[in-house]
Design an enzyme around this catalytic site. Structure first.
Site, PDB file in Angstrom:
ATOM      1  N   ASP A   1       0.814  -1.219  -0.061  1.00  0.00           N
ATOM      2  CA  ASP A   1       0.103  -0.137   0.104  1.00  0.00           C
ATOM      3  C   ASP A   1       1.122   1.198   0.004  1.00  0.00           C
ATOM      4  OD1 ASP A   1      -2.478   1.416   0.512  1.00  0.00           O
ATOM      5  OD2 ASP A   1      -1.735   1.954   2.366  1.00  0.00           O
TER       6      ASP A   1
ATOM      7  N   ASP B   1      -1.286  -0.934   6.066  1.00  0.00           N
ATOM      8  CA  ASP B   1      -1.486  -0.356   7.267  1.00  0.00           C
ATOM      9  C   ASP B   1      -3.009  -0.268   7.670  1.00  0.00           C
ATOM     10  OD1 ASP B   1      -1.992   3.166   7.039  1.00  0.00           O
ATOM     11  OD2 ASP B   1      -2.134   1.724   5.499  1.00  0.00           O
TER      12      ASP B   1
END
Length: 208
Positions: free
Chosen positions: A16, A172
């Site tokens: 990400d 995350d």
């Protein structure tokens, strides 16, 4: 300090971007606050982080529905992106993730898999001097179903020609971790900003 990795051999790393490679979630929130304030919309910080990984357009649409507003999605998203780009020079890389990028670069291929626009991801990686390290970018607009759906990670695996089970994801957010699991991929959870920056805000600091 490098984040610990799960056991096993992996043929690709999928990252990400915001909050994982780039320590950019705090300035993203600033950009959201400024853009939404112009339309009288509210976006509590708790909800912002809970919705991490979603595309901006889906966030704006849901805020409209929740608050009885009619914000023009494209206009608000463009304004949010403009403010983010102005704040971007202050962004840094997440240290524990950056070390893995530097250690594994050239050994396994990398992809970025993000809910942000390609423009935003490119700008973040360029600012950090990391853009050339990523062979594949899968961003908002490249897939139909956002995280926690696995589509974006499966597309990245296909573009890298690596089986999903041989991919390691760095994420995350809850939505991102759910997306990786649904794709059949192992994943590393990157600590959220309030754990890496305990003074980021009093509200964030109570999240545990």
């Amino acid at each position: 300090m490098m984040l610990p990795l799960p056991e096993g051999e992996f043929d690709a790393y999928l990252f990400d971007c915001d909050g994982t490679i780039a320590d950019s979630m705090p300035i993203h929130y600033q950009a959201w606050q400024q853009a939404l304030e112009e339309w009288g919309a509210e976006f509590p910080e708790e909800l912002f982080y809970a919705w991490g990984g979603r595309t901006p357009t889906s966030v704006i649409a849901d805020l409209n529905a929740r608050q009885g507003l009619a914000m023009p999605v494209g206009v608000v998203d463009e304004r949010r992106e403009q403010i983010f780009q102005e704040l971007l020079p202050t962004v840094a890389a997440v240290p524990g993730v950056l070390e893995h990028i530097e250690d594994a670069y050239g050994k396994v291929p990398f992809a970025v898999v993000s809910g942000s626009s390609r423009e935003s991801v490119t700008a973040s990686l360029t600012t950090l001097g990391l853009l050339e390290k990523f062979e594949v970018m899968v961003c908002a607009g490249d897939y139909l179903n956002g995280k926690p759906d696995p589509e974006c990670f499966l597309i990245a695996a296909k573009l890298l020609d690596v089986a999903p089970k041989r991919c390691l994801v760095f994420e995350d957010t809850d939505f991102g971790m759910q997306s990786a699991a649904a794709a059949g991929m192992s994943a590393v959870r990157v600590p959220p900003p309030w754990q890496r920056h305990p003074r980021i805000s009093s509200a964030s600091g109570n999240r545990g």
